[in-house]
Design a protein around this motif. Structure first.
Motif, PDB file in Angstrom:
ATOM      1  N   THR A  84       3.511   7.010 -16.529  1.00 62.75           N
ATOM      2  CA  THR A  84       3.256   7.897 -15.396  1.00 62.75           C
ATOM      3  C   THR A  84       3.165   9.346 -15.845  1.00 62.75           C
ATOM      4  O   THR A  84       2.279  10.091 -15.431  1.00 62.75           O
ATOM      5  CB  THR A  84       4.397   7.780 -14.370  1.00 62.75           C
ATOM      6  N   THR A  98       6.814  18.429  -8.588  1.00 65.47           N
ATOM      7  CA  THR A  98       6.668  17.005  -8.836  1.00 65.47           C
ATOM      8  C   THR A  98       6.932  16.706 -10.317  1.00 65.47           C
ATOM      9  O   THR A  98       7.558  15.711 -10.661  1.00 65.47           O
ATOM     10  CB  THR A  98       5.250  16.544  -8.449  1.00 65.47           C
TER      11      THR A  98
ATOM     12  N   HIS B   7      11.935   8.182  -5.606  1.00 68.80           N
ATOM     13  CA  HIS B   7      11.560   8.418  -4.222  1.00 68.80           C
ATOM     14  C   HIS B   7      11.385   9.914  -3.941  1.00 68.80           C
ATOM     15  O   HIS B   7      10.483  10.312  -3.210  1.00 68.80           O
ATOM     16  CB  HIS B   7      12.609   7.839  -3.271  1.00 68.80           C
ATOM     17  N   THR B   9      10.440  12.158  -6.013  1.00 68.66           N
ATOM     18  CA  THR B   9       9.192  12.593  -6.640  1.00 68.66           C
ATOM     19  C   THR B   9       8.022  12.268  -5.725  1.00 68.66           C
ATOM     20  O   THR B   9       7.139  13.102  -5.478  1.00 68.66           O
ATOM     21  CB  THR B   9       8.988  11.870  -7.991  1.00 68.66           C
ATOM     22  N   ASP B  10       8.052  11.069  -5.200  1.00 68.81           N
ATOM     23  CA  ASP B  10       7.000  10.630  -4.307  1.00 68.81           C
ATOM     24  C   ASP B  10       6.991  11.491  -3.042  1.00 68.81           C
ATOM     25  O   ASP B  10       5.941  11.905  -2.548  1.00 68.81           O
ATOM     26  CB  ASP B  10       7.240   9.160  -3.962  1.00 68.81           C
ATOM     27  N   ASP B  13       5.504  14.924  -3.670  1.00 69.92           N
ATOM     28  CA  ASP B  13       4.057  14.834  -3.742  1.00 69.92           C
ATOM     29  C   ASP B  13       3.452  14.783  -2.331  1.00 69.92           C
ATOM     30  O   ASP B  13       2.492  15.471  -2.018  1.00 69.92           O
ATOM     31  CB  ASP B  13       3.684  13.568  -4.524  1.00 69.92           C
ATOM     32  N   ARG B  14       4.070  13.975  -1.476  1.00 65.00           N
ATOM     33  CA  ARG B  14       3.600  13.815  -0.099  1.00 65.00           C
ATOM     34  C   ARG B  14       3.767  15.139   0.665  1.00 65.00           C
ATOM     35  O   ARG B  14       2.898  15.556   1.412  1.00 65.00           O
ATOM     36  CB  ARG B  14       4.451  12.721   0.569  1.00 65.00           C
TER      37      ARG B  14
END
Ligand SMILES: Nc1ncnc2c1ncn2[C@@H]1O[C@H](COP(=O)(O)OP(=O)(O)OP(=O)(O)O)[C@@H](O)[C@H]1O
Ligand SMILES: [Mg+2]
Lengths: 254, 162
Positions: A84, A98, B7, B9-10, B13-14
């Motif tokens: 990733t 991120t 989670h 990280t996700d 991003d969202r």
């Protein structure tokens, strides 16, 4: 929660404050108590291309000859996250926040699966980079330092942190001789220089300052990395021996 | 811990790509699950509560947060009725509390619901009883949303004059 996604803020110190080697920096991982684990954690920190891997290789051989079980761990080497992170780097679409979280995820995975089990089993764990690289990279990109320290509050304070200290000039010569400058090590995403050389120089200077600013807070043992490979290795071995075998070291010196 | 960060990280991003831009453009964003899901789930998995809250301090605080509350038995019944295959992590099977997926789900989600109850006060979540019919729930939701948006002339069918 606040309204500034780029500059998270926090009120509670995580990875700073009172530091005890072999314990969690901050709030830790409640379901993984680590007190009393026999292993030792040794971190070798330093900027890109300074010579960490070279030193770790030599240190490992020496420790193994002395009969220690050695486990190596390194940044973005978690089997879970590596693909990733590599993908994100190559596509260049990730936001800095991120990115920071991806690195932390990689580190958490290695903590739970590699570092903690190895410490439990009594190994000497040699870590090629530790949380400080993450803190430095995020720090120069303007991420809130207090938030970062809380984030890494699940990290274990190493028994020894060696910081391979170098000046930009020496670093540039070393990196050019070895393999050339790379996009990320040059901080090209930050647009701090016109070409890769200027960018590398400017970015690495900032990084070195950032590392230096952490030296006292995290009890770095600063090692002058401008010297030859052997000189550096001698110093590392002396300090590691004094830590692992304080009595033997005293006898041989006395 | 790894799970929690993955989670987050996700979520980041969202947040940065799907939530903040429309908010800046003055739009209304409806988020199906938010940071509170992480607070409840991660605490149940043994992650430090305060740590998770600080982790998510980069998130935007919602203007309105609705929590659809349902008793654990009803939650289990609804799942069984739909004959869905319980997901390994959703049932908390990795925690090893029970080898029976339904029992594991009941234990795990029961604890998750307890965590949500803590969040209601801490973050001022608006509780919507999810026991009633979809129509009843929707009526409550519309009332809360219109209050938030200061809309006075909403069409709520049975409150309209004949
Ligand atoms: N003390 C030193 N003096 C001169 N050259 C060195 C020294 N230490 C390492 N080198 C050389 O510098 C290059 C980079 O070394 P090494 O791979 O150990 O660095 P690194 O810090 O692990 O780099 P990376 O950040 O890419 O992982 C190698 O070619 C190595 O031989
Ligand atoms: Mg290396």
């Amino acid at each position: 929660m606040n309204n500034q996604p780029d500059a998270p803020q926090s009120t509670d110190a995580g990875a700073s404050g009172d530091i005890q080697a072999g314990r969690y920096y901050g709030r830790g991982i409640p379901y993984l108590p680590i007190a009393g684990y026999p292993g030792k954690l040794i971190a070798i920190e330093g900027t890109d291309g300074v010579g960490r891997s070279t030193q770790i290789q030599l240190l490992r051989e020496w420790l193994e000859v002395k009969g220690y079980g050695v486990v190596e761990t390194g940044w973005t080497r978690s089997p879970l996250m590596q693909p990733t992170i590599e993908l994100a780097k190559s596509s260049n679409t990730l936001n800095k926040l991120t990115f920071v979280l991806l690195y932390a995820t990689d580190f958490a995975d290695r903590m739970e699966k590699e570092i903690i089990p190895a410490l439990k089993a009594g190994f000497v764990v040699l870590s090629d980079r530790y949380i400080f690289t993450a803190l430095a990279r995020a720090g120069v990109r303007g991420v809130d330092r207090l938030w970062l320290r809380n984030l890494y509050g699940f990290g274990i304070a190493p028994h020894l942190v060696f910081y391979l200290n170098v000046d930009v000039k020496t670093l540039i010569a070393r990196v050019l001789a070895a393999r050339g400058m790379d996009f990320w090590e040059s901080g090209m995403d930050l647009k701090v220089g016109d070409d890769i050389y200027d960018s590398f120089r400017a970015y690495q200077s900032k990084l070195l300052k950032e590392y230096a600013s952490m030296a006292d807070e995290f009890h770095f043992r600063v090692v002058d990395a401008r010297r030859s490979i052997d000189k550096i290795q001698d110093e590392l071995r002396k300090q590691v021996a004094a830590f692992l075998e304080p009595e033997a070291t005293l006898k041989s010196e006395g | 811990m790894t799970f929690s960060l993955l989670h987050a990280t996700d979520f980041a991003d969202r947040l940065l790509y799907k939530i903040i831009p429309p908010l800046k453009a003055g739009m209304i964003v409806l988020a199906d699950r938010y940071a509170y899901t992480a607070f409840a789930r991660d605490a149940t998995r043994g992650v430090d509560r305060q740590w998770v809250r600080e982790l998510y301090s980069f998130a935007v605080r919602p203007d309105l947060a609705l929590y659809f509350r349902v008793p654990i038995d009803m939650s289990v019944d609804r799942l069984m009725a739909r004959r869905v295959k319980l997901k390994f992590y959703e049932a908390g099977m990795d925690l090893g509390w029970s080898s029976n997926p339904v029992e594991s789900f009941r234990l795990f989600q029961g604890k998750v619901l307890d965590e949500y109850d803590r969040l209601v006060d801490e973050f001022g979540l608006e509780v919507v009883s999810a026991v009633g019919s979809i129509t009843e729930q929707q009526r409550v939701v519309r009332a809360l949303v219109s209050q938030q948006l200061q809309i006075n002339h909403v069409e709520i069918p049975d409150e309209q004059p004949a």
